[in-house]
Design an enzyme around this catalytic site. Structure first.
Site, short mmCIF file in Angstrom:
data_model
loop_
_atom_site.label_atom_id
_atom_site.label_comp_id
_atom_site.label_asym_id
_atom_site.label_seq_id
_atom_site.Cartn_x
_atom_site.Cartn_y
_atom_site.Cartn_z
N LYS A 1 -92.56 52.21 14.07
CA LYS A 1 -92.70 50.78 13.72
C LYS A 1 -91.42 50.15 13.19
O LYS A 1 -91.18 48.97 13.40
CB LYS A 1 -93.81 50.60 12.69
CG LYS A 1 -95.21 50.67 13.29
CD LYS A 1 -96.24 50.35 12.22
CE LYS A 1 -97.60 50.13 12.82
NZ LYS A 1 -98.56 49.58 11.83
N GLY B 1 -101.17 50.73 -3.70
CA GLY B 1 -100.32 51.46 -2.77
C GLY B 1 -99.15 50.61 -2.31
O GLY B 1 -99.24 49.38 -2.27
N ASN B 2 -98.03 51.27 -1.99
CA ASN B 2 -96.82 50.55 -1.58
C ASN B 2 -96.14 51.24 -0.40
O ASN B 2 -94.93 51.37 -0.35
CB ASN B 2 -95.85 50.40 -2.76
CG ASN B 2 -95.45 51.72 -3.37
OD1 ASN B 2 -96.30 52.49 -3.82
ND2 ASN B 2 -94.18 52.02 -3.36
N GLY C 1 -96.27 51.75 4.15
CA GLY C 1 -96.02 50.88 5.31
C GLY C 1 -97.01 49.73 5.42
O GLY C 1 -96.60 48.57 5.59
N LEU D 1 -108.35 48.93 3.67
CA LEU D 1 -107.73 49.06 4.99
C LEU D 1 -108.27 50.25 5.77
O LEU D 1 -108.10 50.35 6.98
CB LEU D 1 -106.20 49.17 4.84
CG LEU D 1 -105.43 47.87 5.04
CD1 LEU D 1 -105.93 46.79 4.12
CD2 LEU D 1 -103.95 48.08 4.86
P1 NAP Z 1 -98.29 55.25 3.90
O1 NAP Z 1 -97.08 54.54 4.38
O2 NAP Z 1 -98.30 56.72 3.82
O3 NAP Z 1 -98.64 54.64 2.43
C1 NAP Z 1 -99.69 55.12 1.64
C2 NAP Z 1 -99.53 54.62 0.21
O4 NAP Z 1 -100.59 55.16 -0.56
C3 NAP Z 1 -98.23 55.08 -0.47
O5 NAP Z 1 -97.81 54.09 -1.38
C4 NAP Z 1 -98.69 56.33 -1.22
O6 NAP Z 1 -97.91 56.63 -2.35
C5 NAP Z 1 -100.07 55.90 -1.66
N1 NAP Z 1 -100.92 57.06 -1.95
C6 NAP Z 1 -101.28 58.03 -1.10
N2 NAP Z 1 -102.09 58.92 -1.72
C7 NAP Z 1 -102.22 58.48 -3.01
C8 NAP Z 1 -102.91 58.98 -4.16
N3 NAP Z 1 -103.65 60.09 -4.11
N4 NAP Z 1 -102.81 58.28 -5.31
C9 NAP Z 1 -102.07 57.14 -5.37
N5 NAP Z 1 -101.39 56.63 -4.31
C10 NAP Z 1 -101.47 57.28 -3.16
O7 NAP Z 1 -99.56 54.86 4.79
P2 NAP Z 1 -99.85 53.44 5.49
O8 NAP Z 1 -99.32 53.45 6.88
O9 NAP Z 1 -99.42 52.38 4.56
O10 NAP Z 1 -101.44 53.48 5.63
C11 NAP Z 1 -102.25 53.46 4.48
C12 NAP Z 1 -103.73 53.34 4.86
O11 NAP Z 1 -103.97 52.10 5.53
C13 NAP Z 1 -104.24 54.44 5.78
O12 NAP Z 1 -105.55 54.76 5.38
C14 NAP Z 1 -104.28 53.76 7.14
O13 NAP Z 1 -105.24 54.33 8.00
C15 NAP Z 1 -104.67 52.35 6.75
N6 NAP Z 1 -104.24 51.33 7.72
C16 NAP Z 1 -105.22 50.56 8.29
C17 NAP Z 1 -104.88 49.57 9.17
C18 NAP Z 1 -105.96 48.73 9.77
O14 NAP Z 1 -105.72 48.02 10.76
N7 NAP Z 1 -107.15 48.74 9.22
C19 NAP Z 1 -103.54 49.35 9.49
C20 NAP Z 1 -102.55 50.15 8.88
C21 NAP Z 1 -102.93 51.13 8.00
P3 NAP Z 1 -96.56 57.52 -2.23
O15 NAP Z 1 -95.60 56.70 -1.44
O16 NAP Z 1 -96.17 57.73 -3.64
O17 NAP Z 1 -96.96 58.78 -1.51
#
Ligand code: NAP
Length: 287
Positions: A70, A131-132, A134, A229
């Site tokens: 991305k 969360g912070n 992608g 999400l």
């Molecule tokens: P990502 O980049 O890995 O970000 C995840 C975030 O959550 C990071 O800030 C991470 O913190 C935090 N996190 C993970 N485990 C945690 C915990 N146990 N306690 C506290 N914070 C935690 O993932 P992403 O791409 O943003 O996706 C996140 C979610 O959104 C996923 O479930 C994905 O399936 C969903 N999503 C849905 C859509 C939709 O269209 N519905 C689109 C995009 C994403 P660290 O950085 O400190 O690890």
């Protein structure tokens, strides 16, 4: 039936096996009776430029981009929409008139679309984003587009939080953003009017987990919108807790469907059957 005239769309990522995009796009294409097909295309990180150049050679009409491409795709595009520049990530690419590639980020519109059905004026809204990573970037951009008064982002890694905060300083969007540690949640929750989970906490198979405890959520005020999400499961523990408190809830499947619908409209330049896209995903996820 696929013939020599069939036009090709697709999604690139690595891995790509679990992508739900082919399900909803092919369902819409079938409903519209168009001679198109949408394919999953595995592309390794080191092969991205090779793949994108090849797509021009085989006359691909357009494609979605998912993890891990991305951000990496940005330098390979000749045009990037302002919203994708603000997010720093592209998820939808199409051919320009001079056979180059242009990209945008439809996650922002996908996030906003279900919110707009509740109200038009978001100027009093105080958003709290858990969360912070992608996806949180598209949510911050979406809250800024809506015109939220304040945007608060909660994270667990201080360094990543600071980087996240700095990345919005020169943004073309007006972003009233503050970042916080999880310890600050109890102070933030009572003032929140839009609460969004962008962490994977509660995602299958950890379906009994929630980013917030029932006690923490009990401090939410009346009329709060709670948005998760996550789309597997559709009803997360987080959303179940919110529903019990009488909050309005929105699930991740709706965002997934809406971002897909915006992408398909870009490629086809005509309205697309959003209901069919939603139904196809619901049926697929029940299986
Ligand atoms: P990502 O980049 O890995 O970000 C995840 C975030 O959550 C990071 O800030 C991470 O913190 C935090 N996190 C993970 N485990 C945690 C915990 N146990 N306690 C506290 N914070 C935690 O993932 P992403 O791409 O943003 O996706 C996140 C979610 O959104 C996923 O479930 C994905 O399936 C969903 N999503 C849905 C859509 C939709 O269209 N519905 C689109 C995009 C994403 P660290 O950085 O400190 O690890």
């Amino acid at each position: 039936m696929i013939t020599g005239k069939t036009k090709v769309l697709g999604v690139i990522g690595h891995p790509i096996e679990h992508s739900l995009s082919p399900v909803m796009h092919n369902a819409a294409i079938a409903q519209m009776n168009l001679d198109y097909i949408y394919l999953p295309m595995p592309v390794k990180p080191q092969d991205l430029a090779l793949a994108v150049n090849g797509f021009a050679a085989i006359n691909l009409q357009g494609f979605n981009v998912t993890i891990p491409h991305k951000q990496a795709i940005l330098p390979l595009l000749s045009e990037i929409s302002p919203i994708a520049q603000a997010v720093g990530a592209v998820n939808t690419v199409w051919r320009t008139d001079n056979f180059l590639w242009a990209g945008t980020n439809t996650d922002v519109e996908g996030f906003i679309a279900p919110l707009r059905t509740y109200k038009q004026d978001w100027s009093q809204t105080i958003a709290l984003i858990l969360g912070n990573g992608g996806a949180a970037r598209a949510i911050v951009a979406g809250c800024a587009e809506l015109g939220c008064a304040e945007i608060h982002v909660v994270g667990r890694n201080q360094m990543k939080l600071q980087e996240f905060s700095h990345s919005w300083i020169n943004s073309p969007l007006t972003v009233n953003l503050q970042v916080h540690n999880w310890e600050e949640l109890s102070r933030l929750i009572p003032q929140t009017t839009l609460l969004v989970n962008t962490t994977p906490i509660g995602m299958y198979p950890n379906v009994d987990s929630s980013p917030l405890s029932t006690d923490e959520m009990a401090h939410l005020g009346d009329g709060v919108i709670v948005y998760d999400l996550i789309y597997t499961p559709k009803q997360t523990q987080f959303l179940k807790q919110a529903k019990k408190l009488g909050a309005i809830t929105i699930d991740g499947l709706e965002m997934l469907v809406q971002q897909g619908a915006v992408a398909l409209q870009i490629w086809l330049q005509q309205p697309v059957p959003v209901d069919i896209m939603r139904q196809s995903l619901q049926q697929h996820l029940i299986k």
